[in-house]
Motif scaffolding. Structure first.
Motif, short mmCIF file in Angstrom:
data_model
loop_
_atom_site.label_atom_id
_atom_site.label_comp_id
_atom_site.label_asym_id
_atom_site.label_seq_id
_atom_site.Cartn_x
_atom_site.Cartn_y
_atom_site.Cartn_z
N SER A 643 0.83 -1.20 0.00
CA SER A 643 0.00 0.00 0.00
C SER A 643 0.86 1.24 0.00
O SER A 643 0.56 2.25 -0.67
CB SER A 643 -0.92 -0.01 1.23
OG SER A 643 -1.74 -1.16 1.23
N ASP A 646 2.24 1.77 -3.47
CA ASP A 646 1.21 2.35 -4.36
C ASP A 646 1.01 3.83 -4.06
O ASP A 646 0.77 4.63 -4.98
CB ASP A 646 -0.10 1.60 -4.16
CG ASP A 646 -0.04 0.20 -4.79
OD1 ASP A 646 0.96 -0.08 -5.47
OD2 ASP A 646 -0.98 -0.59 -4.58
N SER A 705 -7.03 1.89 -9.66
CA SER A 705 -8.28 1.40 -9.09
C SER A 705 -8.27 -0.11 -8.96
O SER A 705 -8.72 -0.68 -7.98
CB SER A 705 -9.46 1.88 -9.94
OG SER A 705 -10.68 1.36 -9.45
N ALA A 708 -5.98 -1.10 -6.10
CA ALA A 708 -6.61 -0.85 -4.80
C ALA A 708 -7.67 -1.91 -4.50
O ALA A 708 -7.81 -2.37 -3.37
CB ALA A 708 -7.24 0.55 -4.78
N LEU A 758 -9.22 1.16 1.39
CA LEU A 758 -8.65 0.69 0.13
C LEU A 758 -9.70 0.71 -0.98
O LEU A 758 -9.40 1.07 -2.13
CB LEU A 758 -8.07 -0.71 0.31
CG LEU A 758 -6.76 -0.81 1.12
CD1 LEU A 758 -6.40 -2.25 1.39
CD2 LEU A 758 -5.62 -0.11 0.38
N GLY A 761 -10.03 4.11 -2.22
CA GLY A 761 -8.83 4.68 -2.81
C GLY A 761 -8.04 5.58 -1.89
O GLY A 761 -7.11 6.26 -2.33
N LEU A 763 -5.38 5.62 0.27
CA LEU A 763 -4.26 4.77 0.70
C LEU A 763 -3.65 5.25 2.01
O LEU A 763 -3.20 4.44 2.82
CB LEU A 763 -3.20 4.72 -0.40
CG LEU A 763 -3.60 4.01 -1.69
CD1 LEU A 763 -2.51 4.13 -2.73
CD2 LEU A 763 -3.92 2.55 -1.42
#
Length: 871
Positions: A643, A646, A705, A708, A758, A761, A763
């Protein structure tokens, strides 16, 4: 004639039932006629026994006596007028009425018709015979003494209850007090009387003393005793004289019938008048309590502070407290402590008191955890205060010492704790704290165990700086920041032993592969140093974990010292072997270095077996639960790292995650700060709110997307796995087991929050929730470990037998198989000399470790120490 004889014989047999029936009828009529009279008499007797004669004046008493006597005469006359003595015939009819067919009256009757008819005569004779048999079964009739229809208010029961109260709480001898009021009576010749009691304070445990039984001249009384005196008879004949109460001001009359006072000092006590008495009161003083500190306080590995103290009092200590103040003169006022500290009230800690046994002289220990207090590990002055039941207090002398608390050995964790201390010392240190933390973040490559902690520290630094630009930190903000620093330090310090072991294994595999592929000397040297660092980190975390377990399960300093010595010897052996491997590689003897590396691998495997308590056999439910939770924690850590990567991709869409992880630690930090500065991010704004602002249009949208969503699904799978593990968690019914379940419930809620973040979106929010989940998982594993340790202590007596089961199916540390009949053998080839030496060293280390475990029996530990002395 025969009929008359039969009647006479029947009545002779029924003489006693008839008499008893008559007596019952007489008692019924007496009770109905005289119940008001005996009710009045009971009321008068109850009043006298309860002391009504001493309370009322003589005139009022005699007026009531006259009225009661007149009422008694009226009720007696009324009863005699209504009383009717029952006749024998009335008793005969009542008894005959209780029998079926009135057989007594039938026996008394004669045949009127058919006397000359033989049939009629026979029938009459049979009838009389049957009546005679039925009359023979007659029994006396019980009287009916119920007066509820006449005494509708239950006055007779009220009088009876008052009489019982007088017998229990009064005195039957007071019935004669009514005669004392008669002029010229014998009681008047005797004179007035008195009673007195001395009741010691409750905390002394001494019995109450009746003053009338004290024949001597000296009365020994404890300080604070309550004296109660009662004077009977004409007022003014008896008087009180005393010098023991120390009373001043307006005092009650010395001849008052009731006297109450407390003994405060020695002196004289006297009842003056006819039949009086005098005592010299010798005071038993109640000394003030005392308390002393028996030694400096020390903290265990977990930071639990313990300071012994002893307290004494002649009757018992009632309560106590410890006052801890900062010793400012003994502090090295440098760095973050150079500023004046913010004012803080001294710490007040309630001293533990024994729940059972005597409190007159006892020794106990003050146990608290001061690890999160601003004065942790700083010089303080401790003074103890105790009180007794009278409110007297005793105070110990000030004792200067360090407020010992938890120590942090990891450099990064120790730095965070020091910055936390500086911020709590004075919030004006906030700028210095952020500067130091930024320096650590910039130059601290390799210090951070994972990227999540690094990101959390970055966000915390930015939050402090943003607040400082506008105003000083508030109390609530200081509390939140210092708590965040503490949580990160704990997470770094405790770490994850499995992760450290994995890093060590990966470093060994990379070094072995480089040796096989003929890598350059510089590459091999770098990989060798990496293996050294990973091994040292693993050994450090293993030693700290075993120290924590040793401190929690045994709490014995000697056992912990033996364990540390054994761990130090094992670490020295590994370091010597690594030095040997590096020496062989520098000499170009790669084959021998490869063999030495394999031996190192075997030693590390043996260490892992020791860590896992042998590593053989079926795991207990507790071990399975710990292993499953550890795996869940590692998976959660990996998911949090992904995570974080990302989130970095959102700020640096053109970069590559792998290159960024290998680059300078400040690169991503600077880039993220530039973006935040360009958007004017204020306090509390999350980086996740700027997703897509730094990249090119249309880049990474759908892919982000999808990623996630995939992370959310993995988070859900982890939560489902945790739910399954919670259902099989051992330790139910214990305090530690309940704490473990509560911590895992908190982890489940955090995982659910991370999953929702998550899917949305966000994070940054997901990483925060994942961090909370990992903290809760670690807390649950610690509590579960405590529950398992408690079960192990309860089953400590069975440990020696469990280790001796199935000897024929276990190998000793030298690789030999113990035979079923005591013979030693091995199905494999004998080990080489080097293997034997290594296994012998492992055996010695294992014996030394077990000899320090106080959970084992004394006989087993004595045997292990004899082995150590011999070999």
């Amino acid at each position: 004639m025969a009929d008359q004889t039969r009647y006479t014989e029947t009545m002779r047999r029924l003489r006693w039932p008839l008499i008893l029936t008559w007596a019952g009828m007489l008692s019924e009529r007496v009770a109905r006629a005289f119940w008001p009279l005996w009710t009045l008499l009971l009321l008068c007797a109850a009043g006298l026994m309860l002391g009504l004669g001493q309370i009322l004046s003589t005139d009022v008493l005699w007026a009531l006596a006259a009225l009661s006597g007149l009422a008694a005469l009226v009720l007696l006359a009324r009863g005699l007028w209504r009383l009717r003595i029952p006749r024998r015939e009335e008793a005969f009819r009542r008894l005959d009425g209780t029998l079926k067919g009135q057989p007594l009256q039938t026996l008394r009757d004669d045949q009127v018709m058919g006397q000359n008819d033989a049939g009629s005569a026979a029938l009459w004779a049979a009838h009389r015979d049957r009546m005679a048999r039925q009359a023979a079964s007659a029994r006396a009739v019980e009287p009916d003494l119920k007066l509820s229809t006449r005494d509708v208010f239950g006055l007779r029961y009220v009088a009876l209850m008052l009489l019982l109260a007088g017998l229990l709480f009064g005195s039957i001898w007071r019935l004669g007090d009514i005669g004392g009021a008669l002029p010229g009576s014998a009681q008047a010749a005797v004179g007035p009387s008195w009673e007195g009691w001395m009741e010691p304070p409750l905390h002394t445990g001494l019995p109450t003393v009746y003053l009338g039984d004290i024949d001597g001249e000296v009365l020994h009384a404890p300080q604070g005793a309550l004296v109660t005196l009662r004077f009977y008879g004409p007022e003014g004949r008896l008087e009180l004289a005393e010098t023991v109460s120390g009373r001043v001001g307006e005092l009650p009359s010395a001849s008052a019938p009731a006297q109450d006072f407390t003994i405060r000092q020695a002196g004289q006590l006297a009842v003056e008048g006819p039949g009086g008495r005098e005592w010299r009161v010798a005071l038993i003083p109640d000394r003030a309590p005392s308390v002393s500190i028996e030694g400096p306080g020390e903290a265990d590995v977990e930071g639990l502070f313990s300071m012994p103290f002893s307290a004494r009092d002649d009757y018992g200590v009632a309560a106590g407290k410890a006052l801890i103040s900062l010793d400012l003169a003994a502090i090295d006022r440098r760095y973050g402590l150079a500023l004046e500290p913010e004012p803080r009230a001294p710490l007040e800690i309630v001293l533990p008191m024994p729940l059972t046994g005597s409190r007159a002289d006892f020794t106990a220990a003050l146990v608290e955890d001061f690890s999160q207090h601003p004065w942790a590990n700083l010089p303080v002055t401790v003074s103890l205060t105790v009180e007794d039941a009278l409110g007297q207090s005793g105070r110990s002398e000030g004792y200067d010492m360090l407020l010992d608390a938890r120590r942090f050995f990891d450099p990064l964790a120790a730095t965070l704790i020091e910055m936390r201390r500086d911020l709590l010392w004075n919030r004006e240190n906030a700028q210095r704290v952020t500067q130091v933390l930024r320096a650590v973040r910039w130059y601290g490559e390799g210090l951070f165990p994972n990227e999540t902690i690094a990101m959390r520290l970055d966000r915390l630094i930015g939050k402090i700086e943003t607040i400082q630009r506008f105003r000083p930190l508030s109390d609530d903000q200081v509390a939140r920041v210092t708590q965040a620093l503490w949580d990160m330090a704990i997470e770094i310090e405790e770490g994850d032993l499995a992760d450290a072991r994995d890093r060590m294994e990966r470093a060994r595999q990379r070094l072995e592969e480089a040796m096989r592929n003929g890598a350059s000397d510089q590459e091999i040297a770098r990989l060798m140093q990496e293996l050294r660092d990973a091994t040292q980190d693993y050994m450090r975390q293993l030693a700290q974990q075993q120290a924590r377990e040793q401190g929690q399960q045994q709490g014995q300093q000697q056992g912990q010292q033996d364990m540390e010595n054994a761990m130090r010897m094992t670490q020295d052996d590994i370091q010597r072997m690594m030095d040997r491997i590096q020496e062989l590689m520098e000499e170009g003897r790669m084959a021998e270095a490869q063999q030495a590396l394999e031996e190192l691998q075997q030693m590390l495997e043996n260490m892992q077996m020791t860590e896992g308590q042998g590593g053989e056999g079926q795991q207990s439910p507790g071990e399975q639960a710990m292993e499953g939770l550890g795996e869940t924690l590692r998976n959660q850590q990996e998911l949090s790292d992904e995570s974080f990567r990302d989130l970095q991709d959102q700020f640096n869409p053109n970069g590559r995650s792998g290159e960024r992880n290998q680059g300078e630690p400040g690169e991503g930090q600077e880039q993220g700060q530039q973006q935040q500065g360009g958007q004017g991010q204020q306090q509390g704004e999350e980086p996740g709110q700027q997703q897509g602002q730094g990249g090119q249009p249309g880049q990474g949208g759908d892919q982000g997307s999808a990623d996630a969503e995939g992370l959310a699904e993995r988070q859900r799978a982890l939560r489902d796995e945790l739910e399954r593990q919670r259902g099989n968690l051992p330790g139910a019914g214990t305090e530690a087991g309940r704490a473990a379940r509560e911590a895992l419930e908190e982890a489940d809620r955090a995982m659910r929050g991370a999953e929702d973040a998550l899917r949305e979106g966000d994070l940054a929010e997901a990483i925060d929730e994942q961090s909370r989940a990992m903290d809760a998982l670690r807390e649950g594993m610690r509590n579960l470990g405590d529950a398992m340790a408690q079960q192990d202590r309860e089953m400590a007596g069975q440990q020696g037998e469990a280790e001796g089961d199935n000897p024929g199916q276990r190998n000793d540390p030298l690789g030999r198989n113990a035979g079923t009949n005591g013979a030693l053998g091995n199905e494999r080839e004998m080990l080489s000399d080097e293997e034997v030496r290594r296994r012998a060293q492992d055996l010695l280390d294992e014996i030394r470790r077990r000899s320090g475990e106080n959970a084992r029996t004394a006989e087993e530990r004595d045997y292990l120490r004899r082995l150590l002395d011999r070999f």
